[in-house]
Design a protein around this motif. Structure first.
Motif, short mmCIF file in Angstrom:
data_model
loop_
_atom_site.label_atom_id
_atom_site.label_comp_id
_atom_site.label_asym_id
_atom_site.label_seq_id
_atom_site.Cartn_x
_atom_site.Cartn_y
_atom_site.Cartn_z
N LEU A 1 -5.19 5.83 8.73
CA LEU A 1 -4.91 6.12 9.99
C LEU A 1 -5.68 7.45 10.52
CD1 LEU A 1 -3.09 5.51 12.62
CD2 LEU A 1 -1.53 7.25 11.83
N ARG B 1 -2.04 4.75 3.69
CA ARG B 1 -2.02 4.33 5.23
C ARG B 1 -2.27 5.50 6.05
NH1 ARG B 1 3.89 1.87 5.18
NH2 ARG B 1 4.00 2.72 3.40
N ARG B 2 -1.75 6.68 5.52
CA ARG B 2 -1.89 7.73 6.34
C ARG B 2 -3.37 8.30 6.48
NH1 ARG B 2 2.99 11.51 4.15
NH2 ARG B 2 4.72 10.17 5.12
N THR C 1 0.99 -1.22 -0.20
CA THR C 1 -0.04 -0.01 0.06
C THR C 1 0.93 1.23 -0.12
OG1 THR C 1 0.05 -0.03 2.22
CG2 THR C 1 -1.83 -1.30 1.21
#
Length: 111
Positions: free
Chosen positions: A11, A7-8, A2
């Motif tokens: 999150l 991912r950020r 990914t």
């Protein structure tokens, strides 16, 4: 694999939704056996939340600055003070010769 952007984003979404989900029981109604107190006025809230800490801060500041002002010390930022050698001889540092200095403590102290 990914990408860091995905991912950020994931999150950030989890960090934003978890507190909302955890706090959802806080929106429950008051149980029947409990009293329902009157609403607090904005002025009362303001005095309680801001007024009391402000008064305490002013009292602490006065407790710190008034003794120094009573002694005639300068408390303004950038005010110069005389150097003070705690535990040293009662003479100015320029008056002390190199061979005259005494050691009064530590591993090589003498009394």
């Amino acid at each position: 694999m990914t990408s860091p952007l995905i991912r950020r984003t994931a999150l950030l979404l989890v960090a934003a939704t978890v507190p909302v989900l955890v706090a959802s029981p806080a929106g429950a109604e008051v149980p029947e056996g409990w009293s329902n107190p009157d609403d607090v006025s904005f002025l009362h809230l303001l005095l309680t939340v801001a007024g009391i800490p402000l008064v305490l801060a002013v009292l602490i500041a006065l407790a710190v600055y008034l003794p120094a002002l009573a002694r005639g010390e300068k408390v303004a930022p950038g005010a110069t003070t005389q150097d003070e050698w705690f535990g040293g001889p009662n003479r100015q540092p320029a008056e002390i010769e190199a061979g005259e200095a005494r050691t009064t403590g530590g591993g090589s102290g003498s009394w």
